[in-house]
Design a protein around this motif. Structure first.
Motif, mmCIF file in Angstrom:
data_model
loop_
_atom_site.group_PDB
_atom_site.id
_atom_site.type_symbol
_atom_site.label_atom_id
_atom_site.label_comp_id
_atom_site.label_asym_id
_atom_site.label_seq_id
_atom_site.Cartn_x
_atom_site.Cartn_y
_atom_site.Cartn_z
ATOM 1 N N SER A 29 -4.611 10.094 2.157
ATOM 2 C CA SER A 29 -4.788 10.556 0.985
ATOM 3 C C SER A 29 -5.553 11.844 0.702
ATOM 4 C CB SER A 29 -5.220 9.553 0.025
ATOM 5 O OG SER A 29 -6.572 8.965 0.001
ATOM 6 N N GLU A 77 -2.610 6.843 -3.176
ATOM 7 C CA GLU A 77 -2.082 6.110 -2.145
ATOM 8 C C GLU A 77 -0.539 5.661 -2.419
ATOM 9 O OE1 GLU A 77 -2.873 5.015 0.970
ATOM 10 O OE2 GLU A 77 -4.977 5.898 0.720
ATOM 11 N N ARG A 78 -0.360 5.358 -3.517
ATOM 12 C CA ARG A 78 1.155 4.738 -3.916
ATOM 13 C C ARG A 78 2.181 5.973 -3.673
ATOM 14 N NH1 ARG A 78 2.743 7.053 -8.580
ATOM 15 N NH2 ARG A 78 0.953 7.608 -10.065
ATOM 16 N N GLY A 81 2.518 6.305 0.048
ATOM 17 C CA GLY A 81 3.129 5.284 0.660
ATOM 18 C C GLY A 81 4.813 5.666 0.366
ATOM 19 N N ALA A 82 4.952 6.155 -0.679
ATOM 20 C CA ALA A 82 6.344 6.563 -0.852
ATOM 21 C C ALA A 82 6.757 7.587 -0.246
ATOM 22 C CB ALA A 82 6.512 6.966 -2.537
ATOM 23 N N ARG A 85 7.925 6.550 3.286
ATOM 24 C CA ARG A 85 8.865 5.453 3.543
ATOM 25 C C ARG A 85 10.212 6.356 4.120
ATOM 26 N NH1 ARG A 85 7.945 2.213 -1.659
ATOM 27 N NH2 ARG A 85 5.868 1.364 -0.893
#
Length: 85
Positions: A29, A77-78, A81-82, A85
Motif C-alpha cells: 500500500s 488495502e481494499r 486487493g481489488a 484480482r
C-alpha cells in the motif's frame, strides 16, 4: 510495515514526461519494487500506470535495473486487493 504482494506486472512509468516500460515485482500500500532497463535516479518523481490506476511516487533507492518507490499517497488495502484480482 505494509504487507508486500508478489507481482510480475508490466507497467508504464513516466519520468520527467518521458514514458518507459517497466515491471512491478512486488507492491504494498505504500510502495513498490520496480524493474526497468533504464531505472530513474534516487529522488526522481515518477508516475506509474498500474492496473488502470496512475500512482505518483518518488524513487527511494536505485541499483542496477531495479528501484524502489514510495507512493506519494498510500493505496488503501481494499483498493490494492481489488487491483490485484
Amino acid at each position: 510495515m505494509a504487507r508486500r504482494h508478489k507481482l510480475f506486472e508490466p507497467v508504464e512509468i513516466i519520468v520527467e514526461h518521458q514514458p518507459a516500460r517497466a515491471h512491478i515485482l512486488n507492491i504494498s500500500s505504500t510502495g513498490a519494487l520496480v524493474h526497468s532497463a533504464m531505472p530513474p535516479a534516487t529522488g526522481a518523481s515518477v508516475k506509474i500506470k498500474l492496473l488502470g490506476t496512475e500512482c505518483a511516487a518518488h524513487v527511494v533507492w536505485s541499483a542496477a535495473s531495479r528501484f524502489g518507490v514510495s507512493f506519494d499517497t498510500s493505496i488503501a488495502e481494499r483498493v490494492l486487493g481489488a487491483m490485484l484480482r
